[in-house]
Write an enzyme that holds these catalytic residues in place. Structure first.
Site, PDB file in Angstrom:
ATOM      1  N   ASP A 143       0.855  -1.186   0.000  1.00  0.00           N
ATOM      2  CA  ASP A 143       0.000   0.000   0.000  1.00  0.00           C
ATOM      3  C   ASP A 143       0.894   1.240   0.000  1.00  0.00           C
ATOM      4  OD1 ASP A 143      -2.032   1.816   0.341  1.00  0.00           O
ATOM      5  OD2 ASP A 143      -2.226   1.474   2.510  1.00  0.00           O
ATOM      6  N   ASN A 146      -0.700   4.566   0.025  1.00  0.00           N
ATOM      7  CA  ASN A 146      -1.403   5.776   0.479  1.00  0.00           C
ATOM      8  C   ASN A 146      -2.146   5.610   1.798  1.00  0.00           C
ATOM      9  OD1 ASN A 146      -3.417   4.121  -0.328  1.00  0.00           O
ATOM     10  ND2 ASN A 146      -4.251   5.461  -1.919  1.00  0.00           N
ATOM     11  N   ASP A 151      -4.468   3.554   2.789  1.00  0.00           N
ATOM     12  CA  ASP A 151      -5.873   3.134   2.892  1.00  0.00           C
ATOM     13  C   ASP A 151      -6.000   1.650   3.241  1.00  0.00           C
ATOM     14  OD1 ASP A 151      -5.192   1.860   0.549  1.00  0.00           O
ATOM     15  OD2 ASP A 151      -6.724   2.821  -0.696  1.00  0.00           O
ATOM     16  N   ASP A 208      -1.614  -1.105  -3.893  1.00  0.00           N
ATOM     17  CA  ASP A 208      -1.913  -0.321  -5.097  1.00  0.00           C
ATOM     18  C   ASP A 208      -0.730  -0.351  -6.063  1.00  0.00           C
ATOM     19  OD1 ASP A 208      -0.117   1.497  -3.856  1.00  0.00           O
ATOM     20  OD2 ASP A 208      -1.794   2.427  -2.785  1.00  0.00           O
ATOM     21  N   ASP A 250      -4.180  -9.790 -15.934  1.00  0.00           N
ATOM     22  CA  ASP A 250      -5.248 -10.767 -15.806  1.00  0.00           C
ATOM     23  C   ASP A 250      -6.362 -10.324 -16.749  1.00  0.00           C
ATOM     24  OD1 ASP A 250      -6.917 -12.784 -14.586  1.00  0.00           O
ATOM     25  OD2 ASP A 250      -5.696 -12.531 -12.778  1.00  0.00           O
ATOM     26  N   ASP A 294      -8.511 -15.653 -17.343  1.00  0.00           N
ATOM     27  CA  ASP A 294      -9.324 -16.227 -16.272  1.00  0.00           C
ATOM     28  C   ASP A 294     -10.290 -17.285 -16.820  1.00  0.00           C
ATOM     29  OD1 ASP A 294     -10.065 -15.676 -13.341  1.00  0.00           O
ATOM     30  OD2 ASP A 294     -12.034 -15.509 -14.282  1.00  0.00           O
ATOM     31  N   GLU A 332      -6.020 -20.036 -17.502  1.00  0.00           N
ATOM     32  CA  GLU A 332      -6.380 -20.673 -16.232  1.00  0.00           C
ATOM     33  C   GLU A 332      -7.379 -21.781 -16.537  1.00  0.00           C
ATOM     34  OE1 GLU A 332      -8.493 -20.046 -11.909  1.00  0.00           O
ATOM     35  OE2 GLU A 332      -9.322 -19.145 -13.704  1.00  0.00           O
ATOM     36  N   HIS A 363      -3.890 -17.468  -5.658  1.00  0.00           N
ATOM     37  CA  HIS A 363      -4.779 -16.747  -4.745  1.00  0.00           C
ATOM     38  C   HIS A 363      -6.101 -17.468  -4.496  1.00  0.00           C
ATOM     39  CE1 HIS A 363      -6.118 -15.946  -8.744  1.00  0.00           C
ATOM     40  NE2 HIS A 363      -7.219 -15.387  -8.300  1.00  0.00           N
ATOM     41  N   ASP A 364      -6.305 -18.601  -5.122  1.00  0.00           N
ATOM     42  CA  ASP A 364      -7.552 -19.354  -4.938  1.00  0.00           C
ATOM     43  C   ASP A 364      -7.365 -20.601  -4.078  1.00  0.00           C
ATOM     44  OD1 ASP A 364      -9.002 -17.621  -6.588  1.00  0.00           O
ATOM     45  OD2 ASP A 364      -8.408 -18.719  -8.393  1.00  0.00           O
TER      46      ASP A 364
END
Ligand code: NOJ
Length: 536
Positions: A26, A28, A30, A34, A103, A205, A268, A329-330
């Site tokens: 990150d 900024n 939040d 990013d 992606d 994807d 994928e 990530h899955d």
């Protein structure tokens, strides 16, 4: 003939690294990663030695599925930055001699995409047929029995226009109708938009979902379904996925890529081996790399893994280039599937097999799945089937950079909690330690990238028993290597029968034994892996 690396393309010689942008860095405060954050960490990736980056979606999105629900295919979500940031990212990646792949999510958009908003506005809207609309059955029920991956039916009733639309994932992710040539053209133009900017390729994807049965026949029951599985698994998706015509689409995408120089696509695809390899396409005119998830899905068992590698090698079409994935990530994190010690052996396997490896961010420091309390769960797959423990959040937690607050990931409140061990398990701490998993990754990458036998050479199985596997990598005119991996916690040994194994240990999961000579017999502690440079 001596192996010439120039005959191999960058994605064959290279190593991919997946960045999940929400969780990388990150900039900024939040609490969400990013693009400027990624830019600030490119030097880590360069140092590590990976050569290509794949970033999960960073397009404008309502984030119902964390970016896999796209509302504008040619923009940047403000949470990640803006187009200037993207251009800078691409420039900085290229300036470091690396490649950037995006992606591409063609199967479905967000329900907030202007195309879908138009499509659902009336039955005679010109974009009506851009999505998959069907009448109810006479009793008002769904057009067929197709299920959604994230639970429940795949059909959503639209009150205003009196039809159902199909969504393979969330109802906020309506499937596009890829049988419609206008959709095809619009999506190929999306590819061109990014290719014109100079991106080097795409990870596509759910490629096997793109075309559905023209007659919308019911899927048959899955005899292997068990209660703990996602409800989607109750049926075998023989009519909703992997239709023959999908290969025409993949080929057309490939043709778009070939309007440009040296670009590529990864597909994928979660399918059995025989169906997976079909995605290389006739005459290799399909996906450059249909993702190989075999290692992700298998038991961590030496015999099964050895036989699977052979089956994969045997099933590849002539000229089809192999690839290997250990995590994404899955799926649960590697370290949580195979344990800390075996994660080192797994890294050695990934980086010495024949074919392009993909590393999931954080695996290089041995990140584990982080338990996320139920009231903090964000992933729709976890929220929709709460009793099945299917949330993907644990594998998506922020990267650990250093021991400062929130591991240097953010100065704000992180969108997902971090692992409690970040003060010890982080990049800064591991960087200078000879025994760290990070150092092991770096050294394995360095060796692979400097030795043609490991980078592009042949693969030859040498031995497999219930604990150990061993194989050789060779390239004409270059040094050969024998890799022996103990996939168990107990000591094991073998004596090679048909080949003469004489050489020196180049890299070991436990570095103390490096430099030792090997002559015929290989003796390993539990959880040991070694790479032997064979005598000439
Ligand atoms: C596959 C992606 O990897 C996953 O994260 C996503 O939820 C589904 N496709 C739907 O796009």
């Amino acid at each position: 003939m001596e192996v010439n690396l120039q005959n191999y393309r960058w994605w064959q010689r290279g190593i991919f690294y997946q960045v999940y942008p929400r969780s990388f860095q990150d900039s900024n405060g939040d609490g969400i990663g990013d693009l400027p954050g990624i830019i600030s960490r490119l030097d880590h990736l360069k140092w590590l030695g990976v050569t290509a980056i794949w970033i999960s979606p960073m397009y404008p999105s309502p984030m119902k599925d964390f970016g896999y629900d796209i509302a504008d295919y040619s923009g940047i979500d403000s949470v990640y930055g803006n187009m200037e940031d993207f251009d800078k990212l691409l420039h900085e990646v290229h300036a470091r001699g690396m490649k950037l792949t995006l992606d591409f999510v063609p199967n479905h958009s967000s329900d907030q995409h202007p195309w879908f908003i138009e499509s659902r506005s009336s039955r005679d809207n010109p974009k009506r047929d851009w999505y998959i609309w069907r009448d109810a059955r006479p009793d008002g029920s769904e057009p067929n029995n197709w299920l959604a991956m994230f639970g429940g039916t795949g059909w959503e009733w639209d009150e205003q226009t009196g039809q159902y639309y199909y969504h393979a994932f969330l109802k906020e992710q309506p499937d596009l109708n890829w049988r419609n040539p206008e959709v095809q053209k619009a999506m190929y133009d999306v590819l061109r938009f990014w290719l014109d900017k100079g991106v080097d390729g795409f990870r596509v994807d759910v490629m096997w979902h793109m075309i559905k049965d023209a007659q919308f026949r019911d899927n048959p029951p899955n005899p292997r379904y068990e209660q703990h599985m996602a409800t989607y698994e109750q049926l075998s998706p023989v009519y909703s996925t992997d239709q023959a015509e999908v290969h025409d689409i993949v080929r057309a995408m490939r043709e778009v890529l070939e309007e440009y120089d040296d670009r590529m696509m990864i597909g994928e695809i979660y399918l059995p081996l025989d169906k997976l390899v079909a995605y290389y396409g006739t005459d290799n005119r399909g996906a450059h790399l249909p993702f190989n998830f075999l290692l992700l899905q298998m038991q961590w068992d030496a015999r099964q893994i050895a036989s699977m590698i052979d089956q994969y090698e045997g099933a590849l079409p002539a000229q089809g280039w192999p690839n290997w994935v250990l995590s994404n990530h899955d799926q649960p994190r590697l370290t949580s599937r195979v344990g800390k010690q075996q994660a080192r052996v797994a890294a050695m396997l990934l980086l010495t097999l024949r074919g392009t490896p993909t590393i999931y961010y954080g695996d290089e420091i041995g990140l584990q799945d982080v338990p996320i309390p139920f009231d903090e769960v964000q992933d729709p797959q976890g929220l929709n089937m709460p009793e099945k423990n299917l949330s993907r959040d644990p594998a998506r937690t922020p990267m650990h950079w250093d021991e400062t607050e929130n591991a240097g990931f953010t100065t704000g409140k992180p969108w997902l909690r971090l692992g409690r061990n970040y003060a010890h398990r982080n990049v800064a701490k591991q960087k200078d330690r000879h025994h760290s998993i990070l150092t092991l990754y770096k050294r394995l990458i360095e060796l692979r990238q400097s030795e043609p036998a490991l980078m592009v050479g042949n693969y030859m199985p040498v031995h497999a028993d219930k604990q150990m596997i061993a194989y050789m990598r060779t390239a004409e005119g270059h040094d050969s290597f024998l890799i022996a991996l103990n996939l168990s916690h107990k000591p094991s040994y073998f004596t090679a029968k048909h080949i003469d194994i004489k050489g020196t240990i180049e890299i070991a999961t436990v570095p103390g034994i490096e430099g030792s000579r090997i002559d015929g017999v290989i003796n390993l502690y539990g959880d040991d892996g070694i790479i032997i440079r064979l005598d000439k």
